[in-house]
Design an enzyme around this catalytic site. Structure first.
Site, mmCIF file in Angstrom:
data_model
loop_
_atom_site.group_PDB
_atom_site.id
_atom_site.type_symbol
_atom_site.label_atom_id
_atom_site.label_comp_id
_atom_site.label_asym_id
_atom_site.label_seq_id
_atom_site.Cartn_x
_atom_site.Cartn_y
_atom_site.Cartn_z
ATOM 1 N N ASN A 176 62.619 -7.279 -9.516
ATOM 2 C CA ASN A 176 62.917 -6.483 -8.415
ATOM 3 C C ASN A 176 61.718 -6.764 -7.359
ATOM 4 O O ASN A 176 60.621 -6.293 -7.459
ATOM 5 C CB ASN A 176 62.992 -5.014 -8.716
ATOM 6 C CG ASN A 176 63.122 -4.147 -7.675
ATOM 7 O OD1 ASN A 176 63.409 -4.477 -6.599
ATOM 8 N ND2 ASN A 176 62.884 -2.908 -7.875
ATOM 9 N N ASP B 288 59.303 0.736 -14.825
ATOM 10 C CA ASP B 288 60.291 1.349 -15.719
ATOM 11 C C ASP B 288 61.676 1.281 -15.117
ATOM 12 O O ASP B 288 62.824 1.393 -15.941
ATOM 13 C CB ASP B 288 59.699 2.764 -16.014
ATOM 14 C CG ASP B 288 58.487 2.771 -16.984
ATOM 15 O OD1 ASP B 288 58.471 2.094 -17.993
ATOM 16 O OD2 ASP B 288 57.471 3.362 -16.354
ATOM 17 N N GLU C 113 67.438 -0.414 -15.823
ATOM 18 C CA GLU C 113 68.374 -1.173 -15.468
ATOM 19 C C GLU C 113 68.942 -2.411 -16.461
ATOM 20 O O GLU C 113 70.011 -2.552 -16.663
ATOM 21 C CB GLU C 113 68.669 -1.620 -13.735
ATOM 22 C CG GLU C 113 68.656 -0.473 -13.011
ATOM 23 C CD GLU C 113 69.043 -1.062 -11.446
ATOM 24 O OE1 GLU C 113 69.261 -2.260 -11.519
ATOM 25 O OE2 GLU C 113 69.205 -0.201 -10.558
ATOM 26 N N GLY D 177 53.587 -4.211 -10.560
ATOM 27 C CA GLY D 177 53.687 -3.175 -9.557
ATOM 28 C C GLY D 177 52.745 -1.959 -10.215
ATOM 29 O O GLY D 177 51.688 -2.088 -10.201
ATOM 30 N N THR D 178 53.563 -0.741 -10.018
ATOM 31 C CA THR D 178 52.800 0.294 -10.579
ATOM 32 C C THR D 178 52.679 0.399 -11.991
ATOM 33 O O THR D 178 52.099 1.479 -12.619
ATOM 34 C CB THR D 178 53.575 1.638 -10.075
ATOM 35 O OG1 THR D 178 55.007 1.488 -10.824
ATOM 36 C CG2 THR D 178 53.670 1.620 -8.716
ATOM 37 N N GLU E 286 65.146 8.088 -13.494
ATOM 38 C CA GLU E 286 66.472 7.708 -12.600
ATOM 39 C C GLU E 286 67.301 9.090 -12.672
ATOM 40 O O GLU E 286 67.736 9.617 -13.938
ATOM 41 C CB GLU E 286 67.239 6.783 -13.135
ATOM 42 C CG GLU E 286 66.224 5.548 -12.981
ATOM 43 C CD GLU E 286 65.909 5.029 -11.484
ATOM 44 O OE1 GLU E 286 66.472 5.401 -10.719
ATOM 45 O OE2 GLU E 286 64.592 4.503 -11.784
#
Length: 355
Positions: A50, A111, A116, A147-148, A335
């Site tokens: 992503n 995450d 997904e 990323g994070t 989510e």
């Protein structure tokens, strides 16, 4: 639901001339046949990225990581890079890769991307299988945190160093990982790998998504906003198909397949994602100041001895409102899922995982 027009990922061969980020209509199955004919069986590893994750940092870090990835893996397998274009795209490309016979699908990012990809391993409640590789072929799941970072990786004590994650994939050691499943009032099935949760924590997660520019602080901001107008609710639960019982003044109820959520909060601290059980932690009658005063214990995983906190191990748990209003939030892996009622259950050893 996967769109029939979703393009299948193009295989990126080592030293190939085409762009590494190209996505075309070439299937893994056709490339697998060509590789088998020319050089014998090579494994097909699909990396689902992503690029917009962590405000674009994931895409930048991935480009920097690619040379190391090819150095470590290119002599062992065919590397396929799938760049997602929006929400749920990782679900679609994962399903297509598995159907085409991929040996592994690796989530690259945080995450949300992992969530997904995990859902792409299933279709209408059943595992997705390769179309022409025989009933014994299994696609493994991998994770490269970028990323994070990853709450799921914290469960194993892993750092967020992506090179170490690639080393794990190169070693090829796999374990049978449990997956959580949830069913809403319409019967639709959804899957989680980390933590699903109800009421305040789920509402906080919903609001936290609006503050992601603040990094992990977004979870605290989301919780504070969630407390605005919050009331604890009486819920009914049914454990392992038994009798319904009432749990009073529930602030939050968390169902863990792994230990951490919310940017490092060790909410289900004793769960083991290889045990065949889920851990349910119920927080009752917390006020906003209780949350702030106990926050350090929630992050440290020492909250199970706090008054108003209880924990049980389950294979399944159903949760509903005592007085149905349809406004109690439910989320999975950060989510938004919907609202109560919801049933949670575990699928023991459902996925091979690079560990």
């Amino acid at each position: 639901m996967a769109s029939p027009a979703t393009p299948r990922p193009a295989l990126i061969r080592p030293r190939a001339s085409r762009s590494r980020s190209q996505l075309g209509a070439v299937s893994l199955a056709s490339d697998h046949a060509a590789a088998t004919a020319s050089s014998g069986r090579r494994r097909d590893y699909v990396f689902v990225v992503n690029p917009s994750g962590a405000n674009g940092r994931t895409g930048k870090q991935w480009k920097q990581l690619l040379p190391f990835l090819h150095t470590r893996l290119a002599d062992q397998c065919n590397i396929c890079e799938c760049i997602t274009s929006g929400p749920s795209h990782a679900i679609d490309v994962t399903r297509e890769a598995i159907k085409d016979g991929a040996d592994a699908v690796i989530a690259v990012g945080g995450d949300g991307t992992l969530h997904e990809v995990v859902n792409g391993f299933f279709w209408k409640g059943s595992p997705v299988r390769a179309l022409d590789r025989g009933p014994d072929h299994l696609t493994a799941l991998g994770l490269i945190p970028l990323g994070t970072g990853s709450d799921f990786a914290r469960t194993f004590g892993w750092s967020n160093d992506p090179r170490q994650a690639i080393d794990r994939i190169v070693r090829g050691v796999k374990s049978k990982l449990d997956i959580g499943m949830m069913e809403g009032p319409n019967g639709d099935q959804h899957f989680f790998i980390n933590v699903a949760d109800i009421h305040l924590s789920a509402k906080a997660g919903y609001f936290a998504s609006m503050y992601k520019r603040f990094g992990n602080l977004c979870y605290v901001l989301g919780a504070l906003r969630g407390f605005w107008g919050h009331t604890n609710r009486d819920l009914r639960i049914k454990v392992n198909g038994g009798e319904w019982r009432t749990v009073d003044k529930v602030t939050a109820l968390c169902v863990g397949n792994a230990k951490y959520f919310g940017g490092g909060m060790k909410i289900t601290p004793t769960v083991d994602p290889f045990s065949g059980d889920l851990q349910v932690v119920i927080i009752q009658d917390f006020k906003w100041y209780s949350f702030l005063l106990k926050l350090h214990r929630l992050y440290g995983g020492t909250h199970l001895t706090v008054n108003g906190v209880s924990s049980i191990r389950v294979q399944s748990v159903e949760v509903a409102e005592v007085v149905p209003n349809g406004d109690v939030f439910v989320q999975s892996d950060g989510e938004h899922f919907g609202f109560l009622p919801t049933k949670f259950s575990v699928l023991p050893g459902a996925v091979d995982f690079f560990s």
